[in-house]
Scaffold this motif. Sequence first.
Motif, mmCIF file in Angstrom:
data_model
loop_
_atom_site.group_PDB
_atom_site.id
_atom_site.type_symbol
_atom_site.label_atom_id
_atom_site.label_comp_id
_atom_site.label_asym_id
_atom_site.label_seq_id
_atom_site.Cartn_x
_atom_site.Cartn_y
_atom_site.Cartn_z
ATOM 1 N N CYS A 129 4.631 -4.618 -12.047
ATOM 2 C CA CYS A 129 3.522 -5.466 -11.561
ATOM 3 C C CYS A 129 3.592 -6.845 -12.207
ATOM 4 O O CYS A 129 3.440 -7.874 -11.547
ATOM 5 C CB CYS A 129 2.169 -4.836 -11.910
ATOM 6 S SG CYS A 129 1.824 -3.338 -11.011
ATOM 7 N N GLU B 101 -5.810 -5.375 -11.956
ATOM 8 C CA GLU B 101 -6.947 -4.733 -12.634
ATOM 9 C C GLU B 101 -6.488 -4.067 -13.925
ATOM 10 O O GLU B 101 -5.424 -3.424 -13.952
ATOM 11 C CB GLU B 101 -7.544 -3.647 -11.739
ATOM 12 C CG GLU B 101 -8.444 -4.154 -10.642
ATOM 13 C CD GLU B 101 -9.067 -2.987 -9.881
ATOM 14 O OE1 GLU B 101 -9.767 -2.163 -10.503
ATOM 15 O OE2 GLU B 101 -8.821 -2.897 -8.672
ATOM 16 N N SER C 246 0.534 2.461 -6.211
ATOM 17 C CA SER C 246 0.948 1.479 -5.190
ATOM 18 C C SER C 246 0.678 0.095 -5.773
ATOM 19 O O SER C 246 -0.189 -0.055 -6.644
ATOM 20 C CB SER C 246 0.175 1.669 -3.880
ATOM 21 O OG SER C 246 -1.116 1.131 -3.996
ATOM 22 N N PRO D 117 2.516 4.294 -1.319
ATOM 23 C CA PRO D 117 2.420 4.989 -2.611
ATOM 24 C C PRO D 117 3.778 5.482 -3.105
ATOM 25 O O PRO D 117 4.586 5.988 -2.341
ATOM 26 C CB PRO D 117 1.495 6.175 -2.311
ATOM 27 C CG PRO D 117 1.591 6.401 -0.849
ATOM 28 C CD PRO D 117 2.074 5.133 -0.201
ATOM 29 N N LYS E 7 -0.762 -2.535 -4.509
ATOM 30 C CA LYS E 7 -2.091 -3.104 -4.267
ATOM 31 C C LYS E 7 -3.180 -2.381 -5.050
ATOM 32 O O LYS E 7 -4.105 -2.999 -5.569
ATOM 33 C CB LYS E 7 -2.406 -3.062 -2.768
ATOM 34 C CG LYS E 7 -1.735 -4.200 -2.000
ATOM 35 C CD LYS E 7 -2.392 -4.456 -0.672
ATOM 36 C CE LYS E 7 -1.823 -5.733 -0.067
ATOM 37 N NZ LYS E 7 -2.354 -6.012 1.261
ATOM 38 N N THR E 8 -3.082 -1.062 -5.140
ATOM 39 C CA THR E 8 -4.143 -0.294 -5.814
ATOM 40 C C THR E 8 -3.851 -0.118 -7.299
ATOM 41 O O THR E 8 -4.752 0.111 -8.089
ATOM 42 C CB THR E 8 -4.289 1.096 -5.151
ATOM 43 O OG1 THR E 8 -4.262 0.914 -3.739
ATOM 44 C CG2 THR E 8 -5.583 1.778 -5.549
ATOM 45 N N ILE F 66 -3.100 5.225 -9.089
ATOM 46 C CA ILE F 66 -4.095 5.920 -8.258
ATOM 47 C C ILE F 66 -4.482 7.257 -8.891
ATOM 48 O O ILE F 66 -5.651 7.586 -9.011
ATOM 49 C CB ILE F 66 -3.531 6.157 -6.835
ATOM 50 C CG1 ILE F 66 -3.163 4.807 -6.196
ATOM 51 C CG2 ILE F 66 -4.544 6.912 -5.967
ATOM 52 C CD1 ILE F 66 -2.264 4.913 -4.972
ATOM 53 N N ARG F 67 -3.501 8.036 -9.309
ATOM 54 C CA ARG F 67 -3.779 9.343 -9.938
ATOM 55 C C ARG F 67 -2.750 9.570 -11.036
ATOM 56 O O ARG F 67 -1.646 9.032 -10.991
ATOM 57 C CB ARG F 67 -3.669 10.487 -8.922
ATOM 58 C CG ARG F 67 -4.790 10.506 -7.902
ATOM 59 C CD ARG F 67 -4.861 11.868 -7.197
ATOM 60 N NE ARG F 67 -3.734 12.117 -6.335
ATOM 61 C CZ ARG F 67 -2.980 13.213 -6.365
ATOM 62 N NH1 ARG F 67 -3.236 14.150 -7.247
ATOM 63 N NH2 ARG F 67 -1.964 13.367 -5.540
ATOM 64 N N VAL G 31 -3.452 -9.631 -4.492
ATOM 65 C CA VAL G 31 -4.490 -8.863 -5.193
ATOM 66 C C VAL G 31 -4.571 -9.311 -6.658
ATOM 67 O O VAL G 31 -3.546 -9.656 -7.267
ATOM 68 C CB VAL G 31 -4.241 -7.334 -5.156
ATOM 69 C CG1 VAL G 31 -4.327 -6.786 -3.751
ATOM 70 C CG2 VAL G 31 -2.921 -6.970 -5.812
ATOM 71 N N LYS H 57 -5.024 -0.416 -14.307
ATOM 72 C CA LYS H 57 -4.335 -0.054 -13.058
ATOM 73 C C LYS H 57 -3.044 -0.844 -12.880
ATOM 74 O O LYS H 57 -2.050 -0.333 -12.373
ATOM 75 C CB LYS H 57 -5.252 -0.302 -11.864
ATOM 76 C CG LYS H 57 -6.381 0.715 -11.764
ATOM 77 C CD LYS H 57 -7.252 0.443 -10.577
ATOM 78 C CE LYS H 57 -8.320 1.515 -10.408
ATOM 79 N NZ LYS H 57 -7.789 2.796 -9.957
ATOM 80 N N HIS H 58 -3.076 -2.115 -13.288
ATOM 81 C CA HIS H 58 -1.883 -2.965 -13.184
ATOM 82 C C HIS H 58 -1.370 -3.430 -14.545
ATOM 83 O O HIS H 58 -0.251 -3.909 -14.659
ATOM 84 C CB HIS H 58 -2.185 -4.214 -12.342
ATOM 85 C CG HIS H 58 -2.531 -3.917 -10.915
ATOM 86 N ND1 HIS H 58 -3.822 -3.849 -10.475
ATOM 87 C CD2 HIS H 58 -1.747 -3.661 -9.837
ATOM 88 C CE1 HIS H 58 -3.827 -3.582 -9.166
ATOM 89 N NE2 HIS H 58 -2.585 -3.458 -8.761
ATOM 90 N N LEU I 275 0.811 -1.225 0.000
ATOM 91 C CA LEU I 275 0.000 0.000 0.000
ATOM 92 C C LEU I 275 0.841 1.271 0.000
ATOM 93 O O LEU I 275 0.301 2.378 -0.021
ATOM 94 C CB LEU I 275 -0.935 0.013 1.232
ATOM 95 C CG LEU I 275 -2.143 -0.924 1.114
ATOM 96 C CD1 LEU I 275 -2.887 -1.009 2.436
ATOM 97 C CD2 LEU I 275 -3.089 -0.475 0.001
#
Length: 396
Positions: free
Chosen positions: A324, A338, A158, A130, A160-161, A164-165, A335, A341-342, A128
């Motif tokens: 990733c 996605e 990050s 960032p 896991k996410t 993000i932006r 995780v 995202k990844h 997590l």
Amino acid sequence: MRFSGWITSHTYHSLSTSSCFLFVMSKYSPFNCFMMERKPEVERRLGRYLPMWELASEVSEEWQAMSNSEKMRYQRLCSQQGDKLDSYGVPLRLREEENQMKKQEARDMQHHIADIVNKYHSSGGLGLLPFYVISGSFYLRMDEGCYVPAEISLLKFSFKTGIIREFHAIVEPFLPVSYRWLAMKHSQATHNLLPKDGADGEKIKQVARSPTQVANRIKNFLSEDYDKCRPLYTLHSEVEQVQQMLHSMTGEDKLKVYSLDILFQHIHSVLIRKIPLHVSTGVITESLWEYHVGIACKWHIDNEQDSVRYCTMSCVKQWVFLMCRHIGMVPAFGVVPEEGKHYPVEEPVLSTVVNLPLLMQNLNMPDDISSGIISAIPTSSPVPQEATLGTCHHRR
Ligand SMILES: [Zn+2]
């Protein structure tokens, strides 16, 4: 003295308050002494802060018009300590101190990255944590590492996410006239952001922002939740380039740019096994999605699809997607990756233009058969699109 020589050291000057000696040393070049003297008046006249490369362009004609005896005054100013100077008018003693400072910075970077990765890994928070990943391209590189910025992209990310932006900006080309040809040559070989004609110029004008506007937008993007002690990461080979552009635009000497290759090397070491730096670099620069149009910025997608591999947004996304992919999101962080995202959003598979009569001719097909097949093709069939490269996708 050559114009490029003066520009070179000037850029660093703006960070003369920086703890980094690299920036302190450059104020000793004669042209920098002259610029520092002229800076308050020029900024007062224009009513705004000027990045140093813009200031250099503003005062260069005045400098060129000065007589040698007038320039000698600045030469004396920068060499008043009696040091020997190099060809750029910088004391050799300061060059040596600059080299020592660079080595110290490299050691600091290694320690900082190792500390942060170990700390978050042992507390279970690495997934997590960032990271800010940045890429910057340039219109022009002058001697000794002064860059005129062209396009900047930033991601907050990050594991896991995922992403993000995002931040993206194209900077207005602000080039000394005598360097225009050189800049055009570089642009056409890479990002194609420099307008080739009037129509191109209009398209760029609609999206490009002044260096000051871009600097303010970067600060806004980072101000949301960014801790200035935390570095931004870029490709190992581009750390100085990105740091110089970022500093000269924002005037923020606290922003640090560190090596993404070293970061990934440490992450790989704690999660899987130790790898040397060149292997880490090889992973994040793999060409798997180099021509994947969908990960580029809107301007490159709309105008210069052949140049997407040089788009800075394409670069930052490829780097994080490749990290990733190589680490493996399920085994490392539990995780499911996605799309977008990844790993890249899949692009539609496009049909290829086929000249059927020519193909049949090449296959030596008898005329009666080939004409029968051709006549069976509906005449109202939609115009096929040209095939694009790089529709390869990886999924985990
Ligand atoms: Zn782009």
